[in-house]
Design a protein around this motif. Sequence first.
Motif, PDB file in Angstrom:
ATOM      1  N   SER A  21       0.815  -1.217   0.000  1.00 43.67           N
ATOM      2  CA  SER A  21       0.000   0.000   0.000  1.00 43.67           C
ATOM      3  C   SER A  21       0.850   1.268   0.000  1.00 43.67           C
ATOM      4  O   SER A  21       0.312   2.373   0.113  1.00 43.67           O
ATOM      5  N   GLY A  22       2.181   1.117  -0.119  1.00 40.30           N
ATOM      6  CA  GLY A  22       3.065   2.276  -0.058  1.00 40.30           C
ATOM      7  C   GLY A  22       3.343   2.870  -1.426  1.00 40.30           C
ATOM      8  O   GLY A  22       2.544   2.719  -2.365  1.00 40.30           O
ATOM      9  N   PRO A  23       4.494   3.546  -1.541  1.00 41.07           N
ATOM     10  CA  PRO A  23       4.852   4.199  -2.812  1.00 41.07           C
ATOM     11  C   PRO A  23       4.980   3.181  -3.947  1.00 41.07           C
ATOM     12  O   PRO A  23       5.364   2.027  -3.745  1.00 41.07           O
ATOM     13  N   LYS A  24       4.678   3.646  -5.129  1.00 43.74           N
ATOM     14  CA  LYS A  24       4.741   2.778  -6.310  1.00 43.74           C
ATOM     15  C   LYS A  24       6.191   2.510  -6.685  1.00 43.74           C
ATOM     16  O   LYS A  24       7.021   3.433  -6.731  1.00 43.74           O
ATOM     17  N   GLN A  25       6.503   1.228  -6.957  1.00 46.02           N
ATOM     18  CA  GLN A  25       7.825   0.803  -7.399  1.00 46.02           C
ATOM     19  C   GLN A  25       7.696   0.198  -8.793  1.00 46.02           C
ATOM     20  O   GLN A  25       6.677  -0.405  -9.124  1.00 46.02           O
ATOM     21  N   SER A  26       8.726   0.359  -9.619  1.00 41.01           N
ATOM     22  CA  SER A  26       8.691  -0.214 -10.965  1.00 41.01           C
ATOM     23  C   SER A  26      10.087  -0.666 -11.369  1.00 41.01           C
ATOM     24  O   SER A  26      11.093  -0.079 -10.953  1.00 41.01           O
ATOM     25  N   VAL A  27      10.125  -1.734 -12.159  1.00 41.73           N
ATOM     26  CA  VAL A  27      11.371  -2.268 -12.700  1.00 41.73           C
ATOM     27  C   VAL A  27      11.187  -2.394 -14.207  1.00 41.73           C
ATOM     28  O   VAL A  27      10.169  -2.905 -14.671  1.00 41.73           O
ATOM     29  N   THR A  28      12.178  -1.921 -14.963  1.00 42.33           N
ATOM     30  CA  THR A  28      12.092  -1.937 -16.427  1.00 42.33           C
ATOM     31  C   THR A  28      13.369  -2.529 -17.005  1.00 42.33           C
ATOM     32  O   THR A  28      14.475  -2.225 -16.535  1.00 42.33           O
ATOM     33  N   PHE A  29      13.210  -3.393 -18.007  1.00 39.53           N
ATOM     34  CA  PHE A  29      14.347  -3.938 -18.754  1.00 39.53           C
ATOM     35  C   PHE A  29      14.106  -3.665 -20.226  1.00 39.53           C
ATOM     36  O   PHE A  29      12.985  -3.854 -20.739  1.00 39.53           O
ATOM     37  N   SER A  30      15.149  -3.231 -20.909  1.00 45.12           N
ATOM     38  CA  SER A  30      15.025  -2.905 -22.332  1.00 45.12           C
ATOM     39  C   SER A  30      16.238  -3.423 -23.086  1.00 45.12           C
ATOM     40  O   SER A  30      17.291  -3.702 -22.510  1.00 45.12           O
ATOM     41  N   GLY A  31      16.062  -3.512 -24.430  1.00 42.35           N
ATOM     42  CA  GLY A  31      17.150  -3.980 -25.284  1.00 42.35           C
ATOM     43  C   GLY A  31      17.415  -5.468 -25.120  1.00 42.35           C
ATOM     44  O   GLY A  31      16.824  -6.156 -24.290  1.00 42.35           O
ATOM     45  N   GLY A  32      18.323  -5.975 -25.936  1.00 46.64           N
ATOM     46  CA  GLY A  32      18.691  -7.381 -25.854  1.00 46.64           C
ATOM     47  C   GLY A  32      17.619  -8.302 -26.421  1.00 46.64           C
ATOM     48  O   GLY A  32      16.692  -7.880 -27.128  1.00 46.64           O
ATOM     49  N   ASP A  33      17.766  -9.569 -26.102  1.00 45.41           N
ATOM     50  CA  ASP A  33      16.836 -10.580 -26.605  1.00 45.41           C
ATOM     51  C   ASP A  33      15.473 -10.444 -25.914  1.00 45.41           C
ATOM     52  O   ASP A  33      15.411 -10.305 -24.686  1.00 45.41           O
ATOM     53  N   PRO A  34      14.352 -10.457 -26.684  1.00 48.76           N
ATOM     54  CA  PRO A  34      13.029 -10.299 -26.059  1.00 48.76           C
ATOM     55  C   PRO A  34      12.734 -11.357 -24.995  1.00 48.76           C
ATOM     56  O   PRO A  34      12.155 -11.054 -23.949  1.00 48.76           O
ATOM     57  N   LYS A  35      13.140 -12.598 -25.255  1.00 50.21           N
ATOM     58  CA  LYS A  35      12.885 -13.655 -24.272  1.00 50.21           C
ATOM     59  C   LYS A  35      13.686 -13.427 -23.000  1.00 50.21           C
ATOM     60  O   LYS A  35      13.206 -13.669 -21.890  1.00 50.21           O
ATOM     61  N   ALA A  36      14.929 -12.968 -23.165  1.00 47.69           N
ATOM     62  CA  ALA A  36      15.753 -12.692 -21.989  1.00 47.69           C
ATOM     63  C   ALA A  36      15.149 -11.569 -21.170  1.00 47.69           C
ATOM     64  O   ALA A  36      15.139 -11.613 -19.931  1.00 47.69           O
ATOM     65  N   ARG A  37      14.638 -10.506 -21.862  1.00 43.94           N
ATOM     66  CA  ARG A  37      13.969  -9.413 -21.153  1.00 43.94           C
ATOM     67  C   ARG A  37      12.766  -9.933 -20.360  1.00 43.94           C
ATOM     68  O   ARG A  37      12.563  -9.565 -19.201  1.00 43.94           O
ATOM     69  N   MET A  38      11.957 -10.777 -21.016  1.00 43.11           N
ATOM     70  CA  MET A  38      10.766 -11.276 -20.355  1.00 43.11           C
ATOM     71  C   MET A  38      11.127 -12.150 -19.156  1.00 43.11           C
ATOM     72  O   MET A  38      10.476 -12.093 -18.104  1.00 43.11           O
ATOM     73  N   ASN A  39      12.154 -12.970 -19.295  1.00 40.67           N
ATOM     74  CA  ASN A  39      12.567 -13.820 -18.174  1.00 40.67           C
ATOM     75  C   ASN A  39      13.073 -12.980 -16.998  1.00 40.67           C
ATOM     76  O   ASN A  39      12.835 -13.311 -15.830  1.00 40.67           O
ATOM     77  N   LEU A  40      13.777 -11.882 -17.308  1.00 40.42           N
ATOM     78  CA  LEU A  40      14.247 -11.005 -16.245  1.00 40.42           C
ATOM     79  C   LEU A  40      13.092 -10.331 -15.519  1.00 40.42           C
ATOM     80  O   LEU A  40      13.072 -10.245 -14.289  1.00 40.42           O
ATOM     81  N   ILE A  41      12.104  -9.860 -16.290  1.00 42.46           N
ATOM     82  CA  ILE A  41      10.989  -9.174 -15.653  1.00 42.46           C
ATOM     83  C   ILE A  41      10.134 -10.149 -14.846  1.00 42.46           C
ATOM     84  O   ILE A  41       9.584  -9.813 -13.799  1.00 42.46           O
ATOM     85  N   LEU A  42      10.028 -11.391 -15.336  1.00 39.46           N
ATOM     86  CA  LEU A  42       9.289 -12.397 -14.573  1.00 39.46           C
ATOM     87  C   LEU A  42      10.009 -12.734 -13.269  1.00 39.46           C
ATOM     88  O   LEU A  42       9.376 -12.950 -12.226  1.00 39.46           O
ATOM     89  N   ALA A  43      11.348 -12.772 -13.342  1.00 45.32           N
ATOM     90  CA  ALA A  43      12.123 -13.015 -12.117  1.00 45.32           C
ATOM     91  C   ALA A  43      11.951 -11.868 -11.129  1.00 45.32           C
ATOM     92  O   ALA A  43      11.837 -12.076  -9.916  1.00 45.32           O
TER      93      ALA A  43
END
Length: 438
Positions: A21-43
Amino acid sequence: MASTPEVRGNAVRTTWLLGGSGPKQSVTFSGGDPKARMNLILAAKALAEAKNHCITRDEVYAALQNKGEETPSRVPTLKQWLPEWRRMRLEAGDVLEHTLLCNERTLVAHALPFLGHLRLTDIDRDQLRAWVSWLKKRPATYGKKNRREAPPLAGSTVRNYYETLSACLATAVPLWLPVNPALALPGERKNYVGLPPESDFDGMFLEPWEADAILAQCSPELRDVVFVALRTGARVGELVALECKDVLFPRTGGAVVQVRRTVKHDGTIGSPKTKLSSRDITVAGEAAAILARLVRGHRPGQRVFRTARGVAWHVGSLRESHWHRAVAAAMRCPDHMPPAPVKPAHGVVRGLRPDEVSFCGCEGVLRRRPRIHDLRHTHASALLESGMSPKKVQLRLGHSSYQITMRIYAHVLDNGRREELDALERFLTEAPLLKLAG
């Protein structure tokens, strides 16, 4: 819960509220292989949810920055996930170990050949659609070896396999998956992967003369099993596992069969299918007399139903050898017997096979080939037609829910007897007249 990954061009982002319920946090990954980006964001999403969202964006980056491209390799394949899935379900204690073992075997035989090499994050909707399409063309198997030409898997079988895989993938949420790809999203049609439609009930209800024709061809030991099955509706595995101590004889007469164990698919004795499958079945008439004869003079731990040699029945042998042989004999007309087997050059003449029957259509000759499980369906349909309430039938059969009983036997129920419809007509006719008279 952290948000579903949002794809924006060549970047992907997930957000959450600190502490829920506190401040909004966000994590973003860009560039590189699309699957690698998705795996990082899922992690990152899995890490935030594992910490109950009590983690900042900088802490998430710090936890992932040293893993780099190694993160995708940490995601298990479906083959690697199966043992972990079974362990987690066993710890939860909501499913019997034998049921989980059967489900795991189903996935090993029908899911791993197509999806086993894929990591959980790579099993998407396109893969599931392709797998379902492959299943619908896959032939059914018989026994340990598929020696005969077989039709494709039944639609209900394909749906059961899909539900089993869906349950397996659901356990990986949120540890490895943000959502279960086998489930439809809100507002989306449920059958988005092309599952075959639900098939109608394919059971068989025997007429009294059909049951008598089969009983007449049974050996004395097999006749005891078949007769009691018709009068109790118990599953064949439950009858074979029945011990003398499980049969009680009240002073008021008849008998009570206490179902407390059953024969599993692998031949072992274990708990019944569900909690409601552990039940007491009342028996009367000739069936009670048969049980009294079989129990008399035997130790409490001995099996009630035994072969001619005095040993416990084996479910596979009872079904494949004895039951099929009795059904085939009931399908042969004495006046129109099938052609006799040709005498070989050496050895003795073989007997008639179960598929060698008569096709004359004479009266009293069985024309259908029921399964031994259809004795249970016959018992249930006879109870409903005699007026027993569906709820009582559910409890007697040991169905886990009332809906199962209604789905299978709803068409047996009388939709309205003549006297009931006449009473309805009188009520609807007299009600307006009484209102006017008042």
